[in-house]
Motif scaffolding. Structure first.
Motif, PDB file in Angstrom:
ATOM      1  N   VAL A  29      51.736  75.888 -31.171  1.00 19.39           N
ATOM      2  CA  VAL A  29      50.649  74.911 -31.116  1.00 19.39           C
ATOM      3  C   VAL A  29      50.485  74.428 -29.686  1.00 19.39           C
ATOM      4  O   VAL A  29      51.460  73.999 -29.047  1.00 19.39           O
ATOM      5  N   ASN A  30      49.272  74.498 -29.186  1.00 19.98           N
ATOM      6  CA  ASN A  30      48.943  74.024 -27.838  1.00 19.98           C
ATOM      7  C   ASN A  30      47.951  72.878 -27.962  1.00 19.98           C
ATOM      8  O   ASN A  30      46.796  73.070 -28.327  1.00 19.98           O
ATOM      9  N   VAL A  31      48.423  71.671 -27.686  1.00 21.32           N
ATOM     10  CA  VAL A  31      47.588  70.466 -27.762  1.00 21.32           C
ATOM     11  C   VAL A  31      47.105  70.121 -26.364  1.00 21.32           C
ATOM     12  O   VAL A  31      47.886  70.024 -25.424  1.00 21.32           O
ATOM     13  N   SER A  32      45.794  69.930 -26.227  1.00 18.74           N
ATOM     14  CA  SER A  32      45.231  69.590 -24.918  1.00 18.74           C
ATOM     15  C   SER A  32      44.049  68.641 -25.107  1.00 18.74           C
ATOM     16  O   SER A  32      43.496  68.511 -26.202  1.00 18.74           O
ATOM     17  N   ASN A  33      43.685  67.984 -24.013  1.00 17.40           N
ATOM     18  CA  ASN A  33      42.527  67.075 -23.994  1.00 17.40           C
ATOM     19  C   ASN A  33      42.597  66.015 -25.084  1.00 17.40           C
ATOM     20  O   ASN A  33      41.582  65.648 -25.689  1.00 17.40           O
TER      21      ASN A  33
END
Length: 396
Positions: A29-33
């Motif tokens: 999982v890549n969480v951004s912004n």
């Protein structure tokens, strides 16, 4: 594999993903912004349920047969806290975080034993003003109160926009199961009300089983669709053979009915191909997906048109449609087109977006209207036959 982009959303609970894992599967999982901002006006809250705008995992006790791991983002201290019970640690896979220097070690500390909870930690830190939590669930049982374990990891903060990455691997048979990923917007006691904050979030989720990108329950689908396609093709062939043998009893509507199993078979073949590429590559091939959607539209429209024609008694009772019958078709066909548009949007949209829920409700409503609309010709035909029978002196 999917990307969810949420902008200016007021929901407090967002279902991002559900996936069934076998041993040696993984999720990344890549969480951004990720950011928060105050709500201006109240128009954004219209049409949302109470649970979506008034729910916080930190103030809820999970079901007793569900193990939960909470990833709590503390905005003030710029860290993500991973909370779980000691028993959940033995049932669920270990969550690891990814930084620029690759996987970093987590600082682990034991907290006080929870007296009121029988699962993972629920109480947010008192100094926390704004907190965003994510939880991962697996169908496993939890029993008595356990010591709560907490792990901390720093996050990247770019002028109030947070980002971080984490992953886990299914390393044993006991960890196999159905996992769900949720996003919760929870606000501390000192912060504003939950319904007065909007959040932005971009999240890329990659999940994979050992030999497929499909969830555990979806892995057999390509072969199943091909098998069902062969079944419908053979059924259509048998039906045509019967029609050719009994030409004197055949009406035009019977040939229209013969087209249905072949259209369904073709739709299932393209659906199987679409799922095959998703299984092997993690994403669909647009060309095959478009062909499947077209055949799915033709199958759906042909099905409802055939049922409506049978209901009107066309070809074997009357050869010309009445004005009322024509109006039914003018309603059913556009509704079927709208239903298929909604279906296409649902298939091509990630579950966590606001559009997904809206179009899912539209699809349900339109399908219900179509089913109701095609009943009118049936009722009219029955009434017409009853009146004709009574006129001939044969009615009761």
């Amino acid at each position: 594999m999917g990307v969810v982009e949420v902008t200016d959303d007021v929901r407090q609970k967002v279902h991002l993903n559900t996936f069934g894992f076998f041993k040696d599967g993984f999720m990344r999982v890549n969480v951004s912004n990720l950011s928060l901002k105050p709500l201006v006006g109240s128009g954004d809250m219209q049409g949302l349920s109470d649970e979506e705008v008034d729910y916080c995992i930190l103030r809820k006790t999970p079901e007793p047969d569900v193990s939960v791991v909470i990833l709590l983002l503390e905005i003030q201290s710029e860290v993500v806290k991973v909370r779980f019970s000691a028993e959940a640690a033995s049932l669920l896979p270990k969550i690891s975080f990814i930084s620029e220097a690759n996987v970093t070690a987590l600082s682990t500390k034991a907290l006080k034993t929870s007296e009121t909870s029988n699962d993972s930690g629920k109480n947010p830190p008192k100094t926390n003003e704004n907190a965003d939590g994510k939880d991962k669930k697996s169908k496993r049982s939890t029993t008595s109160s356990q010591a709560i374990i907490e792990q901390e990891h720093p996050v990247h903060n770019n002028r109030g926009t947070f980002s971080f990455q984490f992953f886990f691997n299914i390393s044993s048979d006991s960890q196999e199961g159905l996992y769900s990923l949720y996003f919760h917007k929870c606000v501390g006691k000192k912060g504003p009300a939950n319904d007065q904050l909007l959040f932005n979030l971009d999240i890329e989720i990659t999940e994979k089983n050992p030999e497929s990108y499909l969830s555990a329950g979806e892995i057999p689908l390509p072969k199943l669709y091909i098998s069902m396609a062969m079944f419908f093709f053979l059924s259509g062939t048998v039906w045509i053979h019967i029609l050719r043998k009994r030409r004197n009893d055949v009406f035009k509507i019977h040939w229209l009915m013969a087209a249905l199993p072949f259209t369904k078979s073709l739709s299932l073949v393209f659906h199987a191909i679409d799922y095959h590429y998703i299984s092997s590559q993690g994403f669909p091939i647009e060309g095959w997906a478009v062909v499947y959607y077209i055949t799915h539209l033709l199958k759906g429209a042909l099905l409802f048109i055939t049922i409506a024609l049978i209901g009107t008694g066309w070809a074997f009772i009357k050869h010309i449609l009445s004005d009322k019958d024509k109006k039914i078709f003018m309603i059913v066909i556009p509704l079927q087109v709208l239903a298929n548009v909604a279906y296409i949007i649902i298939e091509s949209t990630e579950e966590g977006t606001t559009e997904y829920g809206l179009w899912k409700e539209i699809l349900f409503l339109v399908d219900l209207l179509c089913c109701g609309a095609i009943l009118f010709p049936v009722v009219w035909s029955i009434r017409h036959l009853q009146e004709a029978s009574a006129t001939d002196g044969k009615g009761k």
